[in-house]
Design a protein around this motif. Structure first.
Motif, short mmCIF file in Angstrom:
data_model
loop_
_atom_site.label_atom_id
_atom_site.label_comp_id
_atom_site.label_asym_id
_atom_site.label_seq_id
_atom_site.Cartn_x
_atom_site.Cartn_y
_atom_site.Cartn_z
N LEU A 54 0.56 -1.41 -0.59
CA LEU A 54 0.11 -0.16 0.34
C LEU A 54 0.57 1.59 -0.20
CD1 LEU A 54 -2.51 -1.26 2.69
CD2 LEU A 54 -2.23 -1.81 0.13
N LEU A 55 0.52 2.21 -1.39
CA LEU A 55 1.30 3.19 -1.64
C LEU A 55 0.26 4.66 -1.57
CD1 LEU A 55 3.43 1.29 -2.60
CD2 LEU A 55 4.77 2.66 -3.22
N ALA A 56 -0.03 5.62 -0.09
CA ALA A 56 -0.70 5.97 -0.35
C ALA A 56 -0.79 7.34 -0.40
CB ALA A 56 -1.97 5.58 1.17
N GLY A 57 0.37 7.62 -0.66
CA GLY A 57 0.69 9.15 -1.35
C GLY A 57 1.98 9.39 0.19
N SER A 58 2.23 11.13 -0.36
CA SER A 58 3.06 11.65 0.38
C SER A 58 2.82 12.12 1.30
CB SER A 58 4.57 11.89 -0.64
OG SER A 58 3.87 13.17 -1.60
N GLN A 61 -3.14 15.31 3.58
CA GLN A 61 -4.10 15.03 1.96
C GLN A 61 -4.28 13.86 1.81
OE1 GLN A 61 -1.70 17.39 3.34
NE2 GLN A 61 -2.48 19.63 2.92
N GLU A 62 -3.32 13.50 0.70
CA GLU A 62 -3.74 12.14 -0.41
C GLU A 62 -3.51 11.74 0.73
OE1 GLU A 62 -0.70 13.28 -3.94
OE2 GLU A 62 0.03 12.36 -2.22
N ILE A 63 -2.64 11.01 1.98
CA ILE A 63 -3.00 9.47 2.83
C ILE A 63 -4.28 9.85 3.78
CG2 ILE A 63 -2.30 8.61 5.10
CD1 ILE A 63 0.15 10.11 3.98
N ALA A 64 -5.13 10.93 4.12
CA ALA A 64 -6.20 10.85 4.40
C ALA A 64 -7.34 10.44 3.51
CB ALA A 64 -6.47 12.60 4.99
N ARG A 65 -7.26 10.73 2.50
CA ARG A 65 -8.41 10.58 1.42
C ARG A 65 -7.90 9.08 0.30
NH1 ARG A 65 -7.24 16.03 -0.69
NH2 ARG A 65 -6.07 15.02 -1.71
N ASN A 66 -6.88 8.41 0.39
CA ASN A 66 -6.79 7.24 0.19
C ASN A 66 -6.76 5.96 0.83
OD1 ASN A 66 -6.19 7.94 -2.95
ND2 ASN A 66 -5.06 9.86 -2.11
N LEU A 67 -5.65 6.09 2.07
CA LEU A 67 -5.47 5.07 2.50
C LEU A 67 -6.98 5.20 2.97
CD1 LEU A 67 -3.22 3.32 3.93
CD2 LEU A 67 -3.44 5.24 6.07
N SER A 125 -1.53 7.99 -7.35
CA SER A 125 -1.18 8.22 -8.71
C SER A 125 0.27 9.15 -8.30
CB SER A 125 -2.47 8.94 -9.65
OG SER A 125 -1.13 9.78 -10.68
N GLY A 126 1.16 8.97 -8.78
CA GLY A 126 2.25 9.98 -9.53
C GLY A 126 3.89 9.26 -9.42
N THR A 127 5.16 9.42 -8.42
CA THR A 127 5.75 9.10 -9.18
C THR A 127 6.00 7.84 -8.66
OG1 THR A 127 7.48 11.71 -9.28
CG2 THR A 127 8.23 9.21 -9.37
N ALA A 128 5.96 7.89 -8.00
CA ALA A 128 5.29 5.70 -7.14
C ALA A 128 4.56 5.13 -7.73
CB ALA A 128 4.74 5.76 -5.60
N THR A 129 3.91 6.06 -9.37
CA THR A 129 3.61 4.10 -9.98
C THR A 129 4.39 4.09 -11.15
OG1 THR A 129 2.37 6.50 -11.84
CG2 THR A 129 0.99 5.60 -9.89
N LEU A 130 5.62 5.10 -11.56
CA LEU A 130 6.40 4.90 -12.35
C LEU A 130 7.61 3.52 -12.07
CD1 LEU A 130 7.19 5.40 -15.22
CD2 LEU A 130 8.42 6.59 -14.41
N GLU A 131 7.88 3.99 -10.91
CA GLU A 131 8.62 2.91 -9.89
C GLU A 131 7.62 2.29 -9.44
OE1 GLU A 131 11.13 6.27 -6.88
OE2 GLU A 131 9.35 5.52 -6.41
N THR A 132 6.92 1.62 -9.03
CA THR A 132 6.29 0.24 -9.17
C THR A 132 6.46 -0.19 -10.65
OG1 THR A 132 4.63 1.16 -7.62
CG2 THR A 132 4.44 -0.71 -8.41
N SER A 133 6.03 0.67 -12.43
CA SER A 133 6.43 -0.22 -12.63
C SER A 133 7.75 -0.59 -13.57
CB SER A 133 5.61 0.55 -14.47
OG SER A 133 6.60 1.35 -14.08
N LEU A 134 9.00 0.23 -12.87
CA LEU A 134 10.60 -0.08 -12.96
C LEU A 134 10.51 -1.62 -12.22
CD1 LEU A 134 11.47 2.72 -13.44
CD2 LEU A 134 11.90 1.38 -15.15
N LEU A 135 10.00 -1.62 -11.34
CA LEU A 135 10.22 -2.97 -10.69
C LEU A 135 9.51 -3.54 -10.19
CD1 LEU A 135 10.43 -1.39 -6.65
CD2 LEU A 135 12.05 -2.57 -8.23
N ARG A 136 8.50 -4.21 -11.68
CA ARG A 136 7.35 -4.88 -12.61
C ARG A 136 6.37 -5.60 -11.21
NH1 ARG A 136 8.51 -9.28 -14.94
NH2 ARG A 136 7.71 -8.78 -16.85
#
Length: 239
Positions: A54-58, A61-67, A125-136
């Motif tokens: 679970l990567l809920a944002g940085s 406000q993001e964490i409070a809405r998404n987590l 959504s953010g840079t973490a999505t790209l990092e997740t894809s690079l780690l497949r």
């Protein structure tokens, strides 16, 4: 100098010469892989259960809405361990209220290790999505917004891009599902997550899409390439 390959065409149509130099995320992942990887205590618990990351944002406000939506989506799922990658600068105490009564484990400072040991991930959504894809790691992209109904209208009538996640933007087509605004709810998250946990066509399609993205981003060395190009330009102008 651009770190996203599709930007060269975008700026070129507007009269700007822009060079794609590679993406720093590729460098960061390569650095991680060069180091001695240690996912002990990350990807497995005592029962060696597969992990859902679970990567809920940085930001708070993001964490409070998404987590909360992420937690609702995985509540009651058996046979998995749930690991939350804590964001830098967010105290553990901030997560406590959201995680009370859940079986989610918090890991700090080892996001790549969390992803590297995961079967799938829920990612804001953010840079973490790209990092997740690079780690497949197959993923569901999530982004809950304030005033979700207005956000949906904004997306349809104002937003000029078809996608918002870096994964889909780099690919140029949908590789990962994007659940945005009111569409980001626990039922939708779970419905998109479950097919990624076994060897399904949905899971394989994401992995194939990741391979395409990795090819488009190219090799590591973005910073070095940029530095050499700057020096070259300075020498040309000086001459």
């Amino acid at each position: 100098f651009s770190i996203l390959p599709f930007e060269t065409e975008y700026f070129g149509r507007r009269g700007y010469k822009v060079d794609y130099v590679g993406n720093p995320c590729v460098d960061a992942i390569e650095d991680y892989r060069r180091q001695t990887k240690n996912t002990d205590g990350i990807g497995e618990n005592a029962e060696k259960l597969p992990v859902i990351a679970l990567l809920a944002g940085s930001r708070r406000q993001e964490i409070a809405r998404n987590l909360p939506q992420m937690l609702d989506a995985v509540r009651g799922m058996e046979g998995y361990e749930f690991v939350l990658a804590a964001a830098p600068g967010i105290d553990d105490s901030f997560y406590t209220g959201f995680l009370e009564g859940s079986n989610v484990r918090v890991v700090r400072g080892r996001t790549y290790a969390v992803l590297d040991g995961a079967r799938a991930a829920l990612v804001t959504s953010g840079t973490a999505t790209l990092e997740t894809s690079l780690l497949r790691v197959p993923q569901v992209v999530c982004y809950r917004l304030p005033a979700d109904r207005m956000a949906r209208l904004f997306r349809f009538f104002v937003l000029k891009t078809k996608y918002v996640s870096l994964v889909n933007l780099v690919a140029g087509h949908e590789v990962v599902p994007e659940l945005l605004g009111a569409d980001m709810n626990s039922d939708n998250v779970k419905a998109h997550l479950l097919p990624l946990l076994t060897d399904t066509p949905e899971r394989q399609a994401q992995l194939d899409g990741y391979d395409e993205i990795i090819r488009k981003l190219g090799p590591a060395g973005a910073s070095d390439k940029t530095a050499y190009r700057i020096v070259s330009l300075l020498k040309d102008n000086a001459g």
